[in-house]
Design an enzyme around this catalytic site. Structure first.
Site, PDB file in Angstrom:
ATOM      1  N   GLY A  28     -21.295  13.537  22.456  1.00 28.50           N
ATOM      2  CA  GLY A  28     -22.303  12.494  22.252  1.00 28.50           C
ATOM      3  C   GLY A  28     -22.270  12.146  20.783  1.00 28.50           C
ATOM      4  O   GLY A  28     -21.203  11.941  20.218  1.00 28.50           O
TER       5      GLY A  28
ATOM      6  N   SER B 198     -23.351  13.932  17.365  1.00 29.68           N
ATOM      7  CA  SER B 198     -23.851  15.223  16.891  1.00 29.68           C
ATOM      8  C   SER B 198     -25.064  15.085  15.978  1.00 29.68           C
ATOM      9  O   SER B 198     -25.966  15.924  16.011  1.00 29.68           O
ATOM     10  CB  SER B 198     -22.740  15.992  16.178  1.00 29.68           C
ATOM     11  OG  SER B 198     -22.203  15.229  15.118  1.00 29.68           O
TER      12      SER B 198
ATOM     13  N   CYS C 174     -16.630  18.332  21.714  1.00 31.16           N
ATOM     14  CA  CYS C 174     -16.726  17.211  20.773  1.00 31.16           C
ATOM     15  C   CYS C 174     -17.976  17.336  19.892  1.00 31.16           C
ATOM     16  O   CYS C 174     -18.008  18.195  19.028  1.00 31.16           O
ATOM     17  CB  CYS C 174     -16.639  15.896  21.539  1.00 31.16           C
ATOM     18  SG  CYS C 174     -16.041  14.564  20.503  1.00 31.16           S
TER      19      CYS C 174
ATOM     20  N   ILE D  72     -12.356  11.156  21.977  1.00 34.80           N
ATOM     21  CA  ILE D  72     -13.157   9.981  21.625  1.00 34.80           C
ATOM     22  C   ILE D  72     -13.797  10.223  20.250  1.00 34.80           C
ATOM     23  O   ILE D  72     -14.710  11.048  20.123  1.00 34.80           O
ATOM     24  CB  ILE D  72     -14.280   9.715  22.659  1.00 34.80           C
ATOM     25  CG1 ILE D  72     -13.679   9.561  24.062  1.00 34.80           C
ATOM     26  CG2 ILE D  72     -15.074   8.470  22.284  1.00 34.80           C
ATOM     27  CD1 ILE D  72     -14.712   9.553  25.163  1.00 34.80           C
TER      28      ILE D  72
ATOM     29  N   HIS E 251     -12.743  16.037  25.504  1.00 33.15           N
ATOM     30  CA  HIS E 251     -13.632  15.970  26.673  1.00 33.15           C
ATOM     31  C   HIS E 251     -12.842  16.292  27.937  1.00 33.15           C
ATOM     32  O   HIS E 251     -12.214  15.397  28.511  1.00 33.15           O
ATOM     33  CB  HIS E 251     -14.202  14.557  26.825  1.00 33.15           C
ATOM     34  CG  HIS E 251     -15.075  14.141  25.697  1.00 33.15           C
ATOM     35  ND1 HIS E 251     -16.431  14.350  25.692  1.00 33.15           N
ATOM     36  CD2 HIS E 251     -14.785  13.539  24.530  1.00 33.15           C
ATOM     37  CE1 HIS E 251     -16.948  13.881  24.575  1.00 33.15           C
ATOM     38  NE2 HIS E 251     -15.959  13.386  23.845  1.00 33.15           N
TER      39      HIS E 251
ATOM     40  N   GLU F  45     -14.402  17.080  30.631  1.00 34.58           N
ATOM     41  CA  GLU F  45     -15.298  16.638  31.714  1.00 34.58           C
ATOM     42  C   GLU F  45     -15.059  15.171  32.083  1.00 34.58           C
ATOM     43  O   GLU F  45     -15.386  14.750  33.190  1.00 34.58           O
ATOM     44  CB  GLU F  45     -16.769  16.886  31.325  1.00 34.58           C
ATOM     45  CG  GLU F  45     -17.398  15.902  30.356  1.00 34.58           C
ATOM     46  CD  GLU F  45     -16.926  16.045  28.912  1.00 34.58           C
ATOM     47  OE1 GLU F  45     -16.053  16.896  28.638  1.00 34.58           O
ATOM     48  OE2 GLU F  45     -17.415  15.283  28.063  1.00 34.58           O
TER      49      GLU F  45
HETATM   50  N1  GLN Z   1     -18.233  11.486  16.480  1.00 34.67           N
HETATM   51  C1  GLN Z   1     -19.156  12.173  17.269  1.00 34.67           C
HETATM   52  C2  GLN Z   1     -20.029  13.102  16.459  1.00 34.67           C
HETATM   53  O1  GLN Z   1     -19.873  13.328  15.298  1.00 34.67           O
HETATM   54  C3  GLN Z   1     -18.521  12.968  18.372  1.00 34.67           C
HETATM   55  C4  GLN Z   1     -17.909  12.062  19.387  1.00 34.67           C
HETATM   56  C5  GLN Z   1     -17.955  12.623  20.781  1.00 34.67           C
HETATM   57  O2  GLN Z   1     -18.702  13.546  21.100  1.00 34.67           O
HETATM   58  N2  GLN Z   1     -17.194  12.006  21.634  1.00 34.67           N
HETATM   59  O3  GLN Z   1     -20.919  13.639  17.022  1.00 34.67           O
END
Ligand code: GLN
Length: 201
Positions: free
Chosen positions: A55, A57, A87, A142, A178, A180
């Site tokens: 998500g 962070s 992630c 991602i 990811h 999932e």
């Molecule tokens: N760039 C996001 C972060 O710093 C992480 C991206 C992700 O969870 N797909 O939280």
């Protein structure tokens, strides 16, 4: 006797649903974790293992502190509840976050430094077959973080090109990608296998 493993999925923001679907497909019960009460009762943790999803962070970090959940979560993971962070979840687990958002903190449970959004370019966000210590997995990257420092006692599980993208220390596993989103079950199976309820089966 059938003992069903209960996995708590941190559900403040991010890819909660995909993790829950995959874990339930594997036979686990899942519960969303939004408060200390969801996480633990007077007798200890209410969950056998935990997932910290991807998500954003910095958003998850802010909400963790807003809901007084950061400390209970840190204590629960530090006590040995098996945990998979993907992630943004990896960023939350790390000791040190490079390129943080203003004021961003982390739980400091994994002796690694991670650089947020290190694989942030469009071409780096991709679905790939990745060789890992658990086998070849199909995963999505991602705007992924990479691990730029690996502390003593931390095992590298995966690299993408030269970058470390998967680590494990004790019962904590953190990955930049990811699994999932592609439905690859490898890392979730490993989490369930390391969960106490699964062991007592
Ligand atoms: N760039 C996001 C972060 O710093 C992480 C991206 C992700 O969870 N797909 O939280």
């Amino acid at each position: 006797m059938t003992v069903v493993t209960t996995v708590g999925v941190l559900a403040l923001q991010g890819g909660v649903r995909e993790h829950r679907l995959l874990l339930e497909h594997l036979g686990a019960t899942t519960v969303p974790i939004r408060s200390e009460r969801d996480l633990r009762g007077a007798d200890g943790p209410r969950v056998d293992s935990l997932v910290l999803p991807g998500g954003e962070s910095s958003t998850i970090d802010r909400l963790l502190r807003l809901y007084d959940l950061a400390e209970p979560l840190r204590e629960t993971i530090a006590a040995g509840v098996p945990t998979l962070g993907t992630c943004a979840g990896l960023v939350l687990l790390a000791d040190e976050v490079l390129d943080p958002a203003p004021g961003q903190q982390s739980l400091g449970l994994l002796d690694v430094s991670v650089r947020r959004n290190a694989l942030g370019r469009q071409v780096d966000s991709a679905e790939v077959d990745l060789d890992t210590a658990l086998g070849t997995v199909r995963v999505a990257f991602i705007r992924a973080p990479v691990v730029v420092r690996v502390g003593g006692g931390v095992e590298v599980l995966a690299r993408r090109d030269e970058s470390v993208v998967g680590v494990r220390a004790g019962a904590i596993t953190g990955v930049s990608f990811h699994p999932e989103l592609t439905g690859d079950e490898t890392f979730h199976r490993a989490l369930l296998q390391s969960s106490p309820a699964a062991i007592s089966r």
